[in-house]
Design a protein around this motif. Sequence first.
Motif, PDB file in Angstrom:
ATOM      1  N   GLU C 119       0.824  -1.204   0.000  1.00 47.91           N
ATOM      2  CA  GLU C 119       0.000   0.000   0.000  1.00 47.91           C
ATOM      3  C   GLU C 119       0.857   1.253   0.000  1.00 47.91           C
ATOM      4  O   GLU C 119       0.596   2.200  -0.754  1.00 47.91           O
ATOM      5  CB  GLU C 119      -0.949  -0.013   1.208  1.00 47.91           C
ATOM      6  N   ALA C 120       1.909   1.258   0.841  1.00 43.22           N
ATOM      7  CA  ALA C 120       2.786   2.423   0.903  1.00 43.22           C
ATOM      8  C   ALA C 120       3.389   2.679  -0.480  1.00 43.22           C
ATOM      9  O   ALA C 120       3.454   3.815  -0.952  1.00 43.22           O
ATOM     10  CB  ALA C 120       3.880   2.208   1.937  1.00 43.22           C
ATOM     11  N   ALA C 121       3.825   1.603  -1.136  1.00 42.44           N
ATOM     12  CA  ALA C 121       4.466   1.758  -2.441  1.00 42.44           C
ATOM     13  C   ALA C 121       3.456   2.201  -3.498  1.00 42.44           C
ATOM     14  O   ALA C 121       3.761   3.032  -4.357  1.00 42.44           O
ATOM     15  CB  ALA C 121       5.126   0.442  -2.853  1.00 42.44           C
ATOM     16  N   ARG C 122       2.239   1.669  -3.409  1.00 40.57           N
ATOM     17  CA  ARG C 122       1.215   2.044  -4.388  1.00 40.57           C
ATOM     18  C   ARG C 122       0.866   3.529  -4.278  1.00 40.57           C
ATOM     19  O   ARG C 122       0.752   4.221  -5.281  1.00 40.57           O
ATOM     20  CB  ARG C 122      -0.044   1.200  -4.190  1.00 40.57           C
ATOM     21  N   VAL C 123       0.704   3.983  -3.025  1.00 39.62           N
ATOM     22  CA  VAL C 123       0.361   5.390  -2.829  1.00 39.62           C
ATOM     23  C   VAL C 123       1.472   6.288  -3.370  1.00 39.62           C
ATOM     24  O   VAL C 123       1.218   7.368  -3.888  1.00 39.62           O
ATOM     25  CB  VAL C 123       0.086   5.667  -1.333  1.00 39.62           C
ATOM     26  N   LEU C 124       2.728   5.816  -3.262  1.00 46.50           N
ATOM     27  CA  LEU C 124       3.842   6.615  -3.769  1.00 46.50           C
ATOM     28  C   LEU C 124       3.939   6.546  -5.290  1.00 46.50           C
ATOM     29  O   LEU C 124       4.775   7.203  -5.887  1.00 46.50           O
ATOM     30  CB  LEU C 124       5.158   6.155  -3.138  1.00 46.50           C
ATOM     31  N   GLY C 125       3.121   5.714  -5.917  1.00 45.40           N
ATOM     32  CA  GLY C 125       3.056   5.701  -7.379  1.00 45.40           C
ATOM     33  C   GLY C 125       3.984   4.704  -8.052  1.00 45.40           C
ATOM     34  O   GLY C 125       4.097   4.696  -9.273  1.00 45.40           O
ATOM     35  N   TYR C 126       4.648   3.832  -7.287  1.00 42.56           N
ATOM     36  CA  TYR C 126       5.475   2.804  -7.912  1.00 42.56           C
ATOM     37  C   TYR C 126       4.610   1.913  -8.794  1.00 42.56           C
ATOM     38  O   TYR C 126       3.462   1.608  -8.449  1.00 42.56           O
ATOM     39  CB  TYR C 126       6.121   1.908  -6.855  1.00 42.56           C
TER      40      TYR C 126
END
Lengths: 267, 254, 216
Positions: C119-126
């Motif tokens: 989730e953290a990575a998705r929110v950062l747009g990875y």
Amino acid sequence: MKKTSTLSIAVLLIAVFLFSFSLVSADGETTLVVGFDQDFPPYGYIGEDGEFTGYDLDLAAAVAEKLGLEVVYQPIAWDAKDMELDSGTIDLIWNGFTINGREDKYEWTEAYKDAGQIILVKSDSGIETFADLAGKVVAVQTDSAALEALESEDFAELTASFADLLVVEQYNAAFMDLEAGAVDAIALDIDVANYQIEGKEDSYKILDEWIQEEQYGVGFKLGNTELRDKVQAALEEIVADGTFAEISEEWFGYDSCVLSVCQSAGE
Amino acid sequence: MEIFSIRSARKTFDNSLDVLQDISISISRGEVVAIIGPSGSGKSTLLRCATLLETLDSGELYFSGERAAWNNENGETVYAGAQKLREIKSKFGLVFQNFNLFPHYSVLKNITDAPLSVQKREKDEVMRTARSLMDKMGLTEKADAYPFQLSGGQQQRVSIARALAMNPDILFFDEPTSALDPELTGEILRVIRALAAEHMTMVIVTHEIEFARNVADRIIFIADGVIVEEGPAEALVSNPQNERTRTFLNHFQR
Amino acid sequence: MRFSVMLSKLGEGMVTSVLIFTLTLLFSLPLGLIVALARMSKNGLLRSFTRIYISVMRGTPLMLQLLVVYFGPYYLLGIPLSSGYRFWAVIIAFSVNYAAYFAEIYRGGIESMPAGQYEAARVLGYSETQIFLKIILPQVIKRIIPSITNEVITLIKDTSLAFSIAVTEMFTVAKAIASSEKTMVSYAAAGVFYYVFNFIVAFVMETIEKKLNYYR
């Protein structure tokens, strides 16, 4: 760092390719690929110099020379010998290979050597006859002529009298067991036995009763009579020029040849 | 000017009571809004839908005037294409309850990796931004430390810096203090206040009334998936109009 | 036989053993990852296929698989074999077998990753690929190194199965020398070779594990 590891992987792959190309295919056209069990002295094994050697391998080399083929010694897992032969990865089996009982399974040359399956015991074991084997542990190599004989109906009663018929992967383990007392007797080929007890004749003895007398031949895939006939002819040639007798003297101290050409020459 | 809005949002789950029933919220630039409500009220789902971690069944989403999601003719939400969503994702940041820092990255790398590998920004500029953020968060000494070497408060500050490094228009917080010891709450409160002073737009989901009152301009009270009451922070806490808001607040202030 | 001759024969066998070991790892580690991803795929067909593959590979003896890979082309398809295929049959059978074990280890590792990391990575747009390669996989590797080490050590010992299709690796050489020379020395020497091999592998794995210990 990354570059060196990529490079070393590349070098490794190239090495493997070269390694695999150095192996040859058993096409019977430029090479004669001889399948044998490398744990089976004196017929085929690793010699003093680390190279494959043995009575059968020497004969095979002499035959290949007559045929103008390069001889390739291919050690095989004995269990897989039929698959190796069928799939064409070896041309023939030449390895103290007993004809008796297998007559219809392979194309055979004439028998070139007499042999037999015997029982080997320690001299101090007190075992003199088959009857003394009752309640004893007897070792035998997997897929061997001795095992086949012991499992046949002729020997059902004898085999049943054993405490155990221990089937081992290879004879060397059986000899260690015999020495250590874990088995009481080994059923095996007479010449293998003689080789193994060489120098230790006092400690071991071969029972006077034999399990089976038999003959060795060169085995080919069923239907491959062409190569069989060529090898048969080459065998006769090396008898004629004395090579056979020479090899035989070297390994057994007598002319072991039992080919029909040898018998007619002897008469 | 509107920075973010969610309109007529509906969301149900097969196996959860947490639902949204027709929620609309609009956030203006520089505003600090707290969303409060009992657990199971839907406030968490609302935040997850707003940050694109969950999809809406129906309703619309706008970020800085750009449409991220809208209704089709059947009234079901459809989302913008992957490329567009990726652009939109750099318009907002999310700070998690459990920080969710990348444990195998140093503090500096946690902050700089997304700007470099997602936004493809200049390395020098990203490093400068990261240094100034770490400075602001009191993390300069910790640039090369790994998350496991930090206290909870420090980790939460790193995760705020990580979100800010993306230069978002709006920052969402999901219960930013509830994984921390109570005495560390003040630390995060100070950081959020400092950001508010710089006119950072922020939406904070929390169940801590005092925290919400201290930090927010406006409070939205949600229960059973609907907005029960909203208004200026001080007014809503000291003088709630709705019966349910009163019960909730009393329950906490006991 | 001189001791030096014995050692050089064993050395040749060792080279084969090391080649089998290295190439098997080279192919099975990436293959296992692909299998693990297929096993967790959204495509039901792919998922069932890999599940069957893994259960067959883990549920049948490696020696049988060796025989099937080597002799299968002849007995099933009638393709005549060349002896050069022996070695590659070993590599194929070992790689395919070990890939199944590695796949389950990877899967366990991947499934143990907390959702928050995604989730953290998705929110950062990875992108999903970036998330897997940059965020998830490095952490998974750290988690699964102990289990991988176990399999790798087992692999060293499994190399001796190669002789069932007549690839002469070290243990086979040791057996052959033992029977022709009527001596146990070759076994002892082979034991030392294996031990040193294991020792080096264990050391390398431990070093990797330590290197990954910079975070928790």
